[in-house]
Design a protein around this motif. Structure first.
Motif, mmCIF file in Angstrom:
data_model
loop_
_atom_site.group_PDB
_atom_site.id
_atom_site.type_symbol
_atom_site.label_atom_id
_atom_site.label_comp_id
_atom_site.label_asym_id
_atom_site.label_seq_id
_atom_site.Cartn_x
_atom_site.Cartn_y
_atom_site.Cartn_z
ATOM 1 N N ALA A 19 2.502 7.907 -6.326
ATOM 2 C CA ALA A 19 2.954 6.773 -7.139
ATOM 3 C C ALA A 19 3.622 5.684 -6.311
ATOM 4 O O ALA A 19 3.807 4.578 -6.779
ATOM 5 N N GLU A 20 3.959 5.986 -5.077
ATOM 6 C CA GLU A 20 4.683 5.021 -4.248
ATOM 7 C C GLU A 20 3.952 4.722 -2.940
ATOM 8 O O GLU A 20 4.571 4.525 -1.898
ATOM 9 N N SER A 43 0.380 -3.248 -2.967
ATOM 10 C CA SER A 43 0.876 -2.556 -4.153
ATOM 11 C C SER A 43 0.965 -1.067 -3.836
ATOM 12 O O SER A 43 0.068 -0.507 -3.200
ATOM 13 N N ASN A 44 2.041 -0.439 -4.273
ATOM 14 C CA ASN A 44 2.193 1.004 -4.069
ATOM 15 C C ASN A 44 1.436 1.830 -5.093
ATOM 16 O O ASN A 44 1.340 3.043 -4.964
ATOM 17 N N ASN A 45 0.893 1.186 -6.111
ATOM 18 C CA ASN A 45 0.172 1.881 -7.177
ATOM 19 C C ASN A 45 -1.287 2.095 -6.737
ATOM 20 O O ASN A 45 -2.157 1.290 -7.026
ATOM 21 N N GLN A 47 -4.846 3.560 -6.883
ATOM 22 C CA GLN A 47 -5.735 4.061 -7.921
ATOM 23 C C GLN A 47 -6.915 4.854 -7.367
ATOM 24 O O GLN A 47 -7.478 5.691 -8.049
ATOM 25 N N THR A 61 -5.867 -0.416 -4.966
ATOM 26 C CA THR A 61 -4.585 -0.433 -5.659
ATOM 27 C C THR A 61 -4.667 -1.201 -6.971
ATOM 28 O O THR A 61 -5.581 -1.985 -7.191
ATOM 29 N N HIS A 62 -3.692 -0.973 -7.801
ATOM 30 C CA HIS A 62 -3.564 -1.717 -9.051
ATOM 31 C C HIS A 62 -2.652 -2.908 -8.787
ATOM 32 O O HIS A 62 -1.440 -2.752 -8.657
ATOM 33 N N HIS A 87 -7.032 -5.626 -9.198
ATOM 34 C CA HIS A 87 -6.804 -4.326 -9.842
ATOM 35 C C HIS A 87 -8.043 -3.451 -9.629
ATOM 36 O O HIS A 87 -9.025 -3.569 -10.357
#
Length: 170
Positions: A19-20, A43-45, A47, A61-62, A87
């Motif tokens: 998640a990070e 982004s750390n998100n 996907q 990433t998202h 995204h």
């Protein structure tokens, strides 16, 4: 932290999407890469993860676009480089080493020869949300969209990208 994806690069490292950001595991130590220590990760998100045949790690990433890692160098790709949406929902490498990028709202992107080509509803997709991409034994692409399953025949991929037409398979 929860782990959402795991891939292994040819050098033996395991890469974990959390998640990070992403974490690299060498069998003994974990090394984290995120927006705080790696400027190319926007982004750390995370996907999606993909290791292409040439050994490149692709990080979708998202909200932060696409980041590649090869030979110790991170490179970010965003809308400024031609990506249709920041995204990223899924990644796939086809049998001809093309990278296909599914987005949450910008359709399908093809990364070939260092440039992006986007395919959207204007090209015949029923929906610009892409959730899955795979290739069958005939080398045709199957694309899961928010509007159904689409078949993209390989002979159409080899044509000029602007001429592609998608077939609704559902």
């Amino acid at each position: 932290n929860g782990i959402s994806k795991i891939v292994q690069t040819p050098d033996g490292y395991l890469w974990l999407a959390i998640a990070e950001g992403v974490v690299r595991f060498d069998g003994v130590r974990f090394t984290a890469f995120d927006t705080g220590n790696t400027p190319e990760i926007k982004s750390n998100n995370v996907q999606s993860l993909l290791v292409s045949r040439d050994g490149t790690l692709w990080i979708g990433t998202h909200g932060g676009g696409l980041t590649s890692y090869k030979n110790g160098i991170f490179t970010n790709y965003s809308v400024e480089q031609g990506l249709s949406d920041s995204h990223i929902s899924c990644l796939f490498e086809d049998s001809e080493n093309n990278i296909w990028i599914g987005t949450d709202g910008g359709g399908l992107n093809l990364f070939r020869n260092g440039k992006f080509t986007a395919f959207t509803k204007a090209n015949g997709l029923p929906n610009d949300q892409i959730g899955a991409i795979t290739e069958d034994r005939d080398l045709d692409l199957w694309i899961g969209t928010g509007g159904g399953l689409i078949l993209l025949e390989r002979n159409l991929v080899r044509k000029e990208e602007e001429e592609m037409n998608f077939q609704n398979a559902a």
